[in-house]
Design a protein around this motif. Sequence first.
Motif, PDB file in Angstrom:
ATOM      1  N   MET A  34       0.875  -1.166   0.000  1.00  0.00           N
ATOM      2  CA  MET A  34       0.000   0.000   0.000  1.00  0.00           C
ATOM      3  C   MET A  34       0.911   1.214   0.000  1.00  0.00           C
ATOM      4  N   THR A  50       5.829   3.864   0.345  1.00  0.00           N
ATOM      5  CA  THR A  50       5.140   2.588   0.236  1.00  0.00           C
ATOM      6  C   THR A  50       5.392   1.745   1.480  1.00  0.00           C
ATOM      7  N   ASN A  51       4.445   0.856   1.733  1.00  0.00           N
ATOM      8  CA  ASN A  51       4.532  -0.060   2.856  1.00  0.00           C
ATOM      9  C   ASN A  51       4.226  -1.450   2.328  1.00  0.00           C
ATOM     10  N   THR A  57       9.274  -0.285   4.594  1.00  0.00           N
ATOM     11  CA  THR A  57       8.785   0.972   4.039  1.00  0.00           C
ATOM     12  C   THR A  57       9.832   1.584   3.123  1.00  0.00           C
ATOM     13  N   ILE A  69       4.447   6.663   6.732  1.00  0.00           N
ATOM     14  CA  ILE A  69       3.359   5.848   6.212  1.00  0.00           C
ATOM     15  C   ILE A  69       3.035   4.750   7.219  1.00  0.00           C
ATOM     16  N   SER A  70       1.748   4.462   7.342  1.00  0.00           N
ATOM     17  CA  SER A  70       1.321   3.368   8.210  1.00  0.00           C
ATOM     18  C   SER A  70       0.088   2.724   7.602  1.00  0.00           C
ATOM     19  N   ARG A  71      -0.239   1.535   8.057  1.00  0.00           N
ATOM     20  CA  ARG A  71      -1.384   0.839   7.510  1.00  0.00           C
ATOM     21  C   ARG A  71      -2.107   0.077   8.609  1.00  0.00           C
ATOM     22  N   ASN A  73      -4.298  -3.231   8.457  1.00  0.00           N
ATOM     23  CA  ASN A  73      -4.787  -4.314   7.599  1.00  0.00           C
ATOM     24  C   ASN A  73      -6.232  -4.686   7.913  1.00  0.00           C
ATOM     25  N   VAL A  78      -4.644   2.735   4.646  1.00  0.00           N
ATOM     26  CA  VAL A  78      -3.265   3.225   4.696  1.00  0.00           C
ATOM     27  C   VAL A  78      -3.308   4.716   4.994  1.00  0.00           C
ATOM     28  N   CYS A  95      -3.615   7.441  -3.466  1.00  0.00           N
ATOM     29  CA  CYS A  95      -3.430   6.191  -2.748  1.00  0.00           C
ATOM     30  C   CYS A  95      -3.314   5.052  -3.771  1.00  0.00           C
ATOM     31  N   ILE A  97      -2.855   0.590  -4.021  1.00  0.00           N
ATOM     32  CA  ILE A  97      -2.718  -0.718  -3.382  1.00  0.00           C
ATOM     33  C   ILE A  97      -2.428  -1.757  -4.457  1.00  0.00           C
TER      34      ILE A  97
END
Length: 121
Positions: A34, A50-51, A57, A69-71, A73, A78, A95, A97
Motif C-alpha cells: 500500500m 510505500t509499505n 517501508t 506511512i502506516s497501515r 490491515n 493506509v 493512494c 494498493i
Amino acid sequence: QVQLVESGGGLVQPGGSLTLSCAASESFFRIYAMGWYRQAPGKERELVATNSNDGSTNYADSVKGRFTISRDNAKNAVYLQMNSLKPEDTAIYFCNIQVRLRSYSVRQDYWGQGTQVTVSS
C-alpha cells in the motif's frame, strides 16, 4: 469494482502537518503493498511512500524524516502523516494498493481518486 476513498487533504501553511487516509471498499485475499504517490502540476506522478507486506517501508528522498506511512490491515487502510510541510509538497496525492482480490485472482493495482494538498502561506 474496488474503490479507494481518500481524505485529509487541504490547505496548510509551511511547517504545518496533515494526515491523509485511504480506505478500501472491500477486503482482499492478499495485500502486497500500500502506498502514496503524488503529482504536481506539469510533473509526472512520483512515489512518496510505500509499505510492503513484510512491513518494510520506502520513502522518496524528498520526504524522508518528515512523512510517515502506516497501515491498518484490519481496516484495509493506509495513512500518510505529513509533518514540516513545504510548498514543494503541493500536489495531488494518490493512494495505491497492490492486491489479489481472491485466491484465483491475479495481482492488480488500484488507485484512489486523489486528494489535493496545498502548502502555502
